[in-house]
Scaffold this motif. Structure first.
Motif, PDB file in Angstrom:
ATOM      1  N   MET A   1     -24.378  63.764 -18.604  1.00 17.22           N
ATOM      2  CA  MET A   1     -23.003  64.115 -18.992  1.00 17.22           C
ATOM      3  C   MET A   1     -22.434  65.210 -18.091  1.00 17.22           C
ATOM      4  SD  MET A   1     -21.529  65.300 -22.607  1.00 17.22           S
ATOM      5  CE  MET A   1     -22.051  64.283 -23.956  1.00 17.22           C
ATOM      6  N   THR A   2     -22.468  64.995 -16.764  1.00  9.72           N
ATOM      7  CA  THR A   2     -21.914  65.985 -15.849  1.00  9.72           C
ATOM      8  C   THR A   2     -21.173  65.257 -14.734  1.00  9.72           C
ATOM      9  OG1 THR A   2     -23.915  65.929 -14.542  1.00  9.72           O
ATOM     10  CG2 THR A   2     -23.795  67.642 -16.215  1.00  9.72           C
ATOM     11  N   GLY A   3     -20.537  66.001 -13.872  1.00 11.14           N
ATOM     12  CA  GLY A   3     -19.846  65.357 -12.767  1.00 11.14           C
ATOM     13  C   GLY A   3     -18.881  66.318 -12.097  1.00 11.14           C
ATOM     14  N   THR A   4     -18.089  65.751 -11.193  1.00 12.53           N
ATOM     15  CA  THR A   4     -17.081  66.542 -10.484  1.00 12.53           C
ATOM     16  C   THR A   4     -15.713  65.938 -10.791  1.00 12.53           C
ATOM     17  OG1 THR A   4     -18.649  67.069  -8.745  1.00 12.53           O
ATOM     18  CG2 THR A   4     -16.323  67.321  -8.202  1.00 12.53           C
ATOM     19  N   VAL A   5     -14.799  66.781 -11.213  1.00 16.60           N
ATOM     20  CA  VAL A   5     -13.468  66.316 -11.626  1.00 16.60           C
ATOM     21  C   VAL A   5     -12.415  67.254 -11.041  1.00 16.60           C
ATOM     22  CG1 VAL A   5     -14.140  65.167 -13.796  1.00 16.60           C
ATOM     23  CG2 VAL A   5     -13.741  67.632 -13.785  1.00 16.60           C
ATOM     24  N   ASP A   6     -11.156  66.852 -11.202  1.00 18.77           N
ATOM     25  CA  ASP A   6     -10.083  67.771 -10.789  1.00 18.77           C
ATOM     26  C   ASP A   6      -9.995  68.950 -11.750  1.00 18.77           C
ATOM     27  OD1 ASP A   6      -9.241  66.092  -8.668  1.00 18.77           O
ATOM     28  OD2 ASP A   6      -8.120  64.836 -10.091  1.00 18.77           O
ATOM     29  N   VAL A   7     -10.068  68.634 -13.047  1.00 23.96           N
ATOM     30  CA  VAL A   7      -9.842  69.674 -14.052  1.00 23.96           C
ATOM     31  C   VAL A   7     -10.840  69.532 -15.199  1.00 23.96           C
ATOM     32  CG1 VAL A   7      -8.140  70.711 -15.625  1.00 23.96           C
ATOM     33  CG2 VAL A   7      -7.351  69.539 -13.566  1.00 23.96           C
ATOM     34  N   VAL A   8     -11.467  70.636 -15.575  1.00 26.38           N
ATOM     35  CA  VAL A   8     -12.203  70.694 -16.843  1.00 26.38           C
ATOM     36  C   VAL A   8     -11.341  71.468 -17.837  1.00 26.38           C
ATOM     37  CG1 VAL A   8     -14.147  71.737 -18.068  1.00 26.38           C
ATOM     38  CG2 VAL A   8     -14.545  70.510 -15.934  1.00 26.38           C
ATOM     39  N   VAL A   9     -11.100  70.876 -18.999  1.00 25.15           N
ATOM     40  CA  VAL A   9     -10.415  71.584 -20.080  1.00 25.15           C
ATOM     41  C   VAL A   9     -11.496  72.051 -21.043  1.00 25.15           C
ATOM     42  CG1 VAL A   9      -8.702  71.418 -21.935  1.00 25.15           C
ATOM     43  CG2 VAL A   9      -8.414  70.055 -19.839  1.00 25.15           C
ATOM     44  N   VAL A  10     -11.525  73.343 -21.338  1.00 24.90           N
ATOM     45  CA  VAL A  10     -12.513  73.873 -22.272  1.00 24.90           C
ATOM     46  C   VAL A  10     -11.826  74.051 -23.626  1.00 24.90           C
ATOM     47  CG1 VAL A  10     -14.235  75.658 -22.696  1.00 24.90           C
ATOM     48  CG2 VAL A  10     -13.518  75.157 -20.343  1.00 24.90           C
ATOM     49  N   GLY A  11     -12.236  73.256 -24.626  1.00 29.66           N
ATOM     50  CA  GLY A  11     -11.612  73.327 -25.949  1.00 29.66           C
ATOM     51  C   GLY A  11     -10.785  72.092 -26.223  1.00 29.66           C
ATOM     52  N   GLY A  12     -11.080  71.438 -27.360  1.00 33.26           N
ATOM     53  CA  GLY A  12     -10.374  70.200 -27.701  1.00 33.26           C
ATOM     54  C   GLY A  12      -9.546  70.323 -28.963  1.00 33.26           C
ATOM     55  N   GLY A  13      -8.950  71.513 -29.173  1.00 31.36           N
ATOM     56  CA  GLY A  13      -7.977  71.663 -30.253  1.00 31.36           C
ATOM     57  C   GLY A  13      -6.601  71.221 -29.763  1.00 31.36           C
ATOM     58  N   GLN A  14      -5.555  71.660 -30.471  1.00 29.27           N
ATOM     59  CA  GLN A  14      -4.214  71.183 -30.126  1.00 29.27           C
ATOM     60  C   GLN A  14      -3.817  71.550 -28.683  1.00 29.27           C
ATOM     61  OE1 GLN A  14      -2.592  73.168 -33.508  1.00 29.27           O
ATOM     62  NE2 GLN A  14      -1.777  74.892 -32.340  1.00 29.27           N
ATOM     63  N   ALA A  15      -4.211  72.748 -28.222  1.00 29.20           N
ATOM     64  CA  ALA A  15      -3.821  73.166 -26.870  1.00 29.20           C
ATOM     65  C   ALA A  15      -4.549  72.316 -25.820  1.00 29.20           C
ATOM     66  CB  ALA A  15      -4.129  74.649 -26.667  1.00 29.20           C
ATOM     67  N   GLY A  16      -5.843  72.078 -26.035  1.00 30.95           N
ATOM     68  CA  GLY A  16      -6.612  71.261 -25.087  1.00 30.95           C
ATOM     69  C   GLY A  16      -6.101  69.833 -25.041  1.00 30.95           C
ATOM     70  N   LEU A  17      -5.722  69.291 -26.195  1.00 28.87           N
ATOM     71  CA  LEU A  17      -5.223  67.906 -26.219  1.00 28.87           C
ATOM     72  C   LEU A  17      -3.856  67.795 -25.547  1.00 28.87           C
ATOM     73  CD1 LEU A  17      -6.236  66.546 -29.746  1.00 28.87           C
ATOM     74  CD2 LEU A  17      -7.566  66.678 -27.630  1.00 28.87           C
TER      75      LEU A  17
END
Ligand code: FAD
Length: 357
Positions: A1-17
């Motif tokens: 479950m890892t990789g390279t991406v443009d953006v990692v968002v930390v937190g999946g509450g309303q702001a992260g979504l």
């Protein structure tokens, strides 16, 4: 479950979504890492009777408005959490959970996001971890001698377990007022605040707050001043608080000076019933600070306790954006509507920077 991406968002509450929605629309490669077992962010963790201050239609995330809740003019926290769950699915957002981010590190060309499920590399990180993981528990002398129970807002669920007990509620905000209102229906309560509580007018609900926040946002864009939401008062007069005020339980005493074995005490102030208030329980509704431990490896200066930002971008680590924590990350950014208003320019900025890189 890892990789390279443009953006990692930390937190999946309303702001992260909200960030996820705009990242998806921009066609960027991203992942949202969320420490909770299930969707909904803080809305899964509030007390049972917690509700929005305003109707569903005043609380949209981008793209899809929150459906109304049958029979509930102001939706319950469970309804909001359900909306966030459906929102994730609707936009097929790549949320991984439970994944806790332990630290964000400078790894040269990229940021390395170290988690309990491996390391992700990203050109940008959006931190949207909210505040519920960082409750503030002030220290008062005597705390260890007190033999009763102490809990924080995060631990509070419903009033029933306090039935027949003597409860001191500490704090002058909405959480304190709402918890006081319901605990006082089954227990003897004392309300203690650092300064006189400031109630909003009875007819001000979240709709008015929404309008004020909207005007503030417009004023910010135009570079002019606008009225502050807090000028209206701190405590929204939701029905249980109105009812508690009418029962006479919303009169607050100033903050006590210390805890004793059996309660709380004021030095040099004598109430009708003495200088000490015996109690069985103290509920500390003393707020939260932004949950930013995962940013410690970046060693950002924290003037005033938070990283310096321009808009939502960190001044000292420009590959880092902060969303949703409060006014310091944009007007009303800790609300549903504010989250979407701040996520949009943050993602536009990231998209542009990736384009020119
Ligand atoms: P959260 O919802 O807290 O989400 C953050 C997520 O990040 C969580 O899932 C958490 O587990 C995760 N996380 C934290 N640390 C890590 C880590 N290191 N690694 C991975 N994941 C992590 N808002 C409104 O819009 N309207 C209202 O009417 C309203 N009324 C309110 C009434 C009360 C009494 C209160 C207390 C709040 C109210 N709010 C309201 C505010 C709202 O509930 C919160 O501010 C909001 O949930 C914050 O959203 P967020 O996405 O920033 O954070």
């Amino acid at each position: 479950m890892t990789g390279t991406v443009d953006v990692v968002v930390v937190g999946g509450g309303q702001a992260g979504l909200a960030a996820g929605y705009f990242l998806r629309r921009a066609g960027l490669r991203f992942v949202v890492l969320d420490a909770q077992d299930e969707p909904g962010g803080a809305w899964r963790r509030g007390w049972d009777s917690l509700r929005l201050f305003s109707p569903a239609e005043h609380n949209p995330l981008p793209g899809w408005w929150m459906p109304r809740q049958e029979g509930e003019p102001f939706p319950t926290a469970t309804h909001v959490a359900g909306y966030l769950q459906d929102y994730e699915r609707r936009y097929d957002l790549p949320v991984r959970r439970p994944v806790r981010v332990r630290g964000v590190h400078d790894a040269g060309a990229r940021l390395a996001v170290d988690t309990d499920h491996g390391i992700w590399h990203a050109s940008f990180v959006i931190s949207a971890t909210g505040t519920w993981d960082s409750p503030i528990l002030p220290h008062y002398p005597g705390a260890v001698e007190f033999v009763g129970e102490q809990l924080h807002t995060v631990d509070y669920r419903s009033p029933e377990r306090f039935r027949g007990r003597r409860v001191v509620v500490v704090g002058g905000g909405n959480s304190a007022a709402q918890i006081l209102a319901e605990v006082s229906t089954v227990a003897t309560t004392t309300w203690v605040t650092r300064r006189e509580p400031r109630f909003m007018p009875d007819d001000v609900d979240g709709r008015v707050l929404f309008d004020v926040a909207t005007r503030r946002d417009a004023a910010r864009r135009a570079g002019t001043d606008a009225e502050s939401v807090s000028a209206l008062g701190d405590i929204a007069m939701v029905p249980p608080v109105l009812e508690a005020r009418d029962r006479g339980v919303c009169r607050a005493r100033p903050m006590f000076d210390r805890l004793t074995r059996d309660g709380v005490a004021w030095d040099g102030v004598a109430w009708d019933d003495g200088t000490e208030q015996p109690c069985d329980v103290i509920v500390w509704c003393t707020g939260f600070r932004p949950a930013l431990d995962h940013l410690e490896p970046l060693e950002l200066p924290l003037p005033g306790g938070v990283p310096k930002t321009i808009g939502t971008r960190s001044v000292d680590e420009p590959r880092l954006y902060l969303l949703g924590y409060g006014d310091w990350t944009g007007p009303a950014s800790a609300t549903l509507i504010g989250a979407s208003r701040t996520a949009k320019p943050a993602v536009a900025d990231i998209t542009e920077r990736l384009r020119v890189a």
